[in-house]
Design a protein around this motif. Structure first.
Motif, PDB file in Angstrom:
ATOM      1  N   LYS A 116      60.214 -26.438  23.122  1.00 60.25           N
ATOM      2  CA  LYS A 116      59.367 -27.609  22.968  1.00 60.25           C
ATOM      3  C   LYS A 116      59.979 -28.786  23.728  1.00 60.25           C
ATOM      4  O   LYS A 116      61.207 -28.871  23.865  1.00 60.25           O
ATOM      5  CB  LYS A 116      59.240 -28.000  21.495  1.00 60.25           C
ATOM      6  N   ILE A 117      59.132 -29.696  24.194  1.00 63.70           N
ATOM      7  CA  ILE A 117      59.621 -30.958  24.742  1.00 63.70           C
ATOM      8  C   ILE A 117      59.956 -31.858  23.552  1.00 63.70           C
ATOM      9  O   ILE A 117      59.069 -32.242  22.791  1.00 63.70           O
ATOM     10  CB  ILE A 117      58.571 -31.636  25.646  1.00 63.70           C
ATOM     11  N   LEU A 118      61.220 -32.156  23.383  1.00 59.88           N
ATOM     12  CA  LEU A 118      61.662 -32.933  22.220  1.00 59.88           C
ATOM     13  C   LEU A 118      61.530 -34.440  22.456  1.00 59.88           C
ATOM     14  O   LEU A 118      61.195 -35.185  21.543  1.00 59.88           O
ATOM     15  CB  LEU A 118      63.107 -32.576  21.883  1.00 59.88           C
ATOM     16  N   ARG A 119      61.810 -34.872  23.676  1.00 63.47           N
ATOM     17  CA  ARG A 119      61.649 -36.277  24.057  1.00 63.47           C
ATOM     18  C   ARG A 119      61.775 -36.385  25.578  1.00 63.47           C
ATOM     19  O   ARG A 119      62.400 -35.531  26.210  1.00 63.47           O
ATOM     20  CB  ARG A 119      62.665 -37.195  23.352  1.00 63.47           C
ATOM     21  N   HIS A 120      61.151 -37.417  26.116  1.00 59.60           N
ATOM     22  CA  HIS A 120      61.196 -37.637  27.564  1.00 59.60           C
ATOM     23  C   HIS A 120      61.359 -39.122  27.829  1.00 59.60           C
ATOM     24  O   HIS A 120      60.683 -39.948  27.208  1.00 59.60           O
ATOM     25  CB  HIS A 120      59.916 -37.123  28.241  1.00 59.60           C
ATOM     26  N   GLU A 121      62.260 -39.461  28.758  1.00 60.84           N
ATOM     27  CA  GLU A 121      62.526 -40.863  29.075  1.00 60.84           C
ATOM     28  C   GLU A 121      62.662 -41.040  30.581  1.00 60.84           C
ATOM     29  O   GLU A 121      63.203 -40.176  31.269  1.00 60.84           O
ATOM     30  CB  GLU A 121      63.818 -41.329  28.381  1.00 60.84           C
TER      31      GLU A 121
ATOM     32  N   THR B 172      64.674 -35.214  30.216  1.00 56.82           N
ATOM     33  CA  THR B 172      63.781 -34.480  29.327  1.00 56.82           C
ATOM     34  C   THR B 172      64.606 -33.559  28.454  1.00 56.82           C
ATOM     35  O   THR B 172      65.346 -32.720  28.962  1.00 56.82           O
ATOM     36  CB  THR B 172      62.758 -33.638  30.129  1.00 56.82           C
ATOM     37  N   MET B 173      64.503 -33.737  27.142  1.00 54.91           N
ATOM     38  CA  MET B 173      65.222 -32.870  26.212  1.00 54.91           C
ATOM     39  C   MET B 173      64.283 -31.756  25.754  1.00 54.91           C
ATOM     40  O   MET B 173      63.151 -32.025  25.322  1.00 54.91           O
ATOM     41  CB  MET B 173      65.700 -33.668  25.002  1.00 54.91           C
ATOM     42  N   VAL B 174      64.741 -30.518  25.870  1.00 54.23           N
ATOM     43  CA  VAL B 174      63.931 -29.376  25.453  1.00 54.23           C
ATOM     44  C   VAL B 174      64.759 -28.477  24.537  1.00 54.23           C
ATOM     45  O   VAL B 174      65.971 -28.344  24.693  1.00 54.23           O
ATOM     46  CB  VAL B 174      63.416 -28.554  26.662  1.00 54.23           C
ATOM     47  N   GLY B 175      64.095 -27.868  23.560  1.00 58.57           N
ATOM     48  CA  GLY B 175      64.784 -26.990  22.634  1.00 58.57           C
ATOM     49  C   GLY B 175      63.794 -26.300  21.718  1.00 58.57           C
ATOM     50  O   GLY B 175      62.584 -26.521  21.799  1.00 58.57           O
ATOM     51  N   PHE B 176      64.299 -25.458  20.830  1.00 59.62           N
ATOM     52  CA  PHE B 176      63.435 -24.705  19.918  1.00 59.62           C
ATOM     53  C   PHE B 176      63.141 -25.465  18.628  1.00 59.62           C
ATOM     54  O   PHE B 176      62.359 -25.006  17.798  1.00 59.62           O
ATOM     55  CB  PHE B 176      64.074 -23.353  19.595  1.00 59.62           C
ATOM     56  N   GLY B 177      63.781 -26.597  18.454  1.00 58.35           N
ATOM     57  CA  GLY B 177      63.570 -27.378  17.248  1.00 58.35           C
ATOM     58  C   GLY B 177      64.327 -28.687  17.339  1.00 58.35           C
ATOM     59  O   GLY B 177      64.952 -28.994  18.367  1.00 58.35           O
ATOM     60  N   PRO B 178      64.297 -29.513  16.290  1.00 58.50           N
ATOM     61  CA  PRO B 178      64.927 -30.831  16.303  1.00 58.50           C
ATOM     62  C   PRO B 178      66.401 -30.766  16.693  1.00 58.50           C
ATOM     63  O   PRO B 178      67.113 -29.816  16.354  1.00 58.50           O
ATOM     64  CB  PRO B 178      64.764 -31.320  14.857  1.00 58.50           C
ATOM     65  N   GLU B 179      66.850 -31.800  17.383  1.00 60.75           N
ATOM     66  CA  GLU B 179      68.240 -31.836  17.859  1.00 60.75           C
ATOM     67  C   GLU B 179      69.255 -31.964  16.727  1.00 60.75           C
ATOM     68  O   GLU B 179      70.444 -31.732  16.940  1.00 60.75           O
ATOM     69  CB  GLU B 179      68.407 -32.975  18.864  1.00 60.75           C
TER      70      GLU B 179
ATOM     71  N   GLY C 270      56.413 -36.652  23.494  1.00 59.16           N
ATOM     72  CA  GLY C 270      57.296 -36.206  24.569  1.00 59.16           C
ATOM     73  C   GLY C 270      56.607 -35.330  25.596  1.00 59.16           C
ATOM     74  O   GLY C 270      56.788 -35.488  26.813  1.00 59.16           O
ATOM     75  N   ASN C 271      55.805 -34.394  25.121  1.00 53.88           N
ATOM     76  CA  ASN C 271      55.091 -33.482  26.017  1.00 53.88           C
ATOM     77  C   ASN C 271      54.148 -34.253  26.942  1.00 53.88           C
ATOM     78  O   ASN C 271      54.114 -34.033  28.156  1.00 53.88           O
ATOM     79  CB  ASN C 271      54.299 -32.475  25.181  1.00 53.88           C
ATOM     80  N   ALA C 272      53.379 -35.165  26.361  1.00 58.14           N
ATOM     81  CA  ALA C 272      52.433 -35.960  27.130  1.00 58.14           C
ATOM     82  C   ALA C 272      53.151 -36.885  28.112  1.00 58.14           C
ATOM     83  O   ALA C 272      52.689 -37.085  29.247  1.00 58.14           O
ATOM     84  CB  ALA C 272      51.546 -36.778  26.196  1.00 58.14           C
ATOM     85  N   LEU C 273      54.284 -37.432  27.691  1.00 57.52           N
ATOM     86  CA  LEU C 273      55.042 -38.325  28.569  1.00 57.52           C
ATOM     87  C   LEU C 273      55.571 -37.582  29.787  1.00 57.52           C
ATOM     88  O   LEU C 273      55.547 -38.106  30.907  1.00 57.52           O
ATOM     89  CB  LEU C 273      56.206 -38.968  27.796  1.00 57.52           C
ATOM     90  N   LEU C 274      56.046 -36.341  29.583  1.00 61.40           N
ATOM     91  CA  LEU C 274      56.524 -35.545  30.710  1.00 61.40           C
ATOM     92  C   LEU C 274      55.372 -35.230  31.657  1.00 61.40           C
ATOM     93  O   LEU C 274      55.492 -35.385  32.880  1.00 61.40           O
ATOM     94  CB  LEU C 274      57.176 -34.252  30.225  1.00 61.40           C
ATOM     95  N   ASP C 275      54.252 -34.783  31.106  1.00 60.21           N
ATOM     96  CA  ASP C 275      53.099 -34.450  31.947  1.00 60.21           C
ATOM     97  C   ASP C 275      52.618 -35.673  32.729  1.00 60.21           C
ATOM     98  O   ASP C 275      52.269 -35.568  33.914  1.00 60.21           O
ATOM     99  CB  ASP C 275      51.962 -33.890  31.093  1.00 60.21           C
ATOM    100  N   LYS C 276      52.620 -36.828  32.090  1.00 53.23           N
ATOM    101  CA  LYS C 276      52.201 -38.067  32.749  1.00 53.23           C
ATOM    102  C   LYS C 276      53.154 -38.411  33.894  1.00 53.23           C
ATOM    103  O   LYS C 276      52.719 -38.771  35.003  1.00 53.23           O
ATOM    104  CB  LYS C 276      52.155 -39.206  31.731  1.00 53.23           C
ATOM    105  N   ALA C 277      54.460 -38.288  33.623  1.00 51.57           N
ATOM    106  CA  ALA C 277      55.457 -38.608  34.651  1.00 51.57           C
ATOM    107  C   ALA C 277      55.331 -37.673  35.847  1.00 51.57           C
ATOM    108  O   ALA C 277      55.438 -38.099  37.001  1.00 51.57           O
ATOM    109  CB  ALA C 277      56.864 -38.526  34.053  1.00 51.57           C
TER     110      ALA C 277
END
Length: 297
Positions: A30-35, A56-63, A270-277
């Motif tokens: 999952k995309i956990l966060r994007h900056e 972009t932080m990605v992982g299978f669950g919360p950090e 996060g997912n939408a922010l990555l796609d937008k970027a």
């Protein structure tokens, strides 16, 4: 280093779109966060680059309880040279194996129920073809070392990692806790080359231990890449970090745990922010229009 925990590994990526496909659609992360950032990180999180970049932080669950990948993208750099320093990340997921086969992502069978897949840029991922566990599927990160005894001393005696397994003079498996992603050191019997794609492994510890860690490394004449420093992320918690280098110059980030838990909260957008970027990134078009190529670092 009591109460330390493994956080993430930093990968430099040259093609954000293909990279997103690999982590999201093949691995199932999952995309956990994007900056997005307009200038380079004070602690060189994005490497030795000063321009615009993204994380972009990605992982299978919360950090809080999953090991993540930190994908850093420098807008002007199209590719990086791999060294022999990063030997692979191992995760357990038959779903990832199934995804790769369905999408036609190249897989190489390298052992019983074990497949090798390469992320864009050539980073190796070992997929264990077994049902994904309810906890974190990421099992270990493997790094090359030139002197196993020296490196084991550094990571265990100085950083406090527990030795879990030894295999003659070839590999040592270590970790801060049995429930966390482990670190495997593999003796390559020669010089470790970091190329320009060199990564960074990150851990957290209680904030109060950071100054003591820096003092210990100074006392032991070990390399400190970035002395204790505060890093700001607009609108989020300010974290404190110390960046070290082990005997083979692998970069190691220790961050204060309390603030990092606030900073690393999963962002539903996060997912939408990555796609937008990615949609707004016209850097490839600009280079093509001017008959130029992005830099190869």
């Amino acid at each position: 280093m009591a109460l330390s925990r493994a956080l993430h590994f930093v990968f430099k990526v040259g093609d954000r779109s293909k990279t997103a496909t690999f982590y999201r659609d093949v691995l199932g992360m999952k995309i956990l966060r994007h900056e997005e950032f307009e200038e380079g990180c004070k602690a060189t999180c994005n490497g030795p680059y000063d321009g615009k970049w993204s994380k972009t932080m990605v992982g299978f669950g919360p950090e809080d309880d999953h090991f993540a990948a930190e994908l850093t993208y420098n807008y002007g750099v199209g590719e990086y040279r791999l060294g022999n320093d990063f030997l692979g990340l191992t995760l357990q997921s038959s779903q990832a194996v199934s995804n790769a086969k369905r999408l036609g992502w190249p897989l190489t069978e390298v052992g019983k129920a074990l497949y090798l897949a390469e992320a864009p840029g050539g980073y190796r991922f070992y997929l264990v073809d077994k049902e994904q566990p309810p906890n974190d599927p990421v099992q270990k990160v493997c790094l090359a070392v030139s002197d196993l005894q020296k490196s084991t001393h550094y990571w265990s005696s100085l950083l406090g990692m527990k030795v879990i397994e030894r295999h003659e003079e070839k590999t040592v498996l270590m970790g801060f806790a049995d429930t966390q992603c482990k670190l495997e050191l593999h003796n390559i019997g020669g010089t470790v080359d970091h190329g320009t794609a060199f990564g960074r492994i990150a851990f957290s510890c209680p904030r109060e231990q950071l100054a003591d860690l820096e003092a210990l490394m100074t006392k032991e004449n070990q390399k400190i890449l970035t002395p204790l420093i505060s890093l700001d992320t607009p609108g989020k918690a300010t974290v404190e970090v110390v960046i070290l280098a082990d005997p083979d110059a692998h970069e190691i980030c220790f961050v204060g745990d309390e603030a990092f838990r606030q900073l690393s909260q999963m962002d539903p957008s996060g997912n939408a922010l990555l796609d937008k970027a990615m949609a707004e990134d016209k850097s490839d078009d600009w280079f093509a229009k001017h008959n130029k190529q992005k830099a190869s670092a």
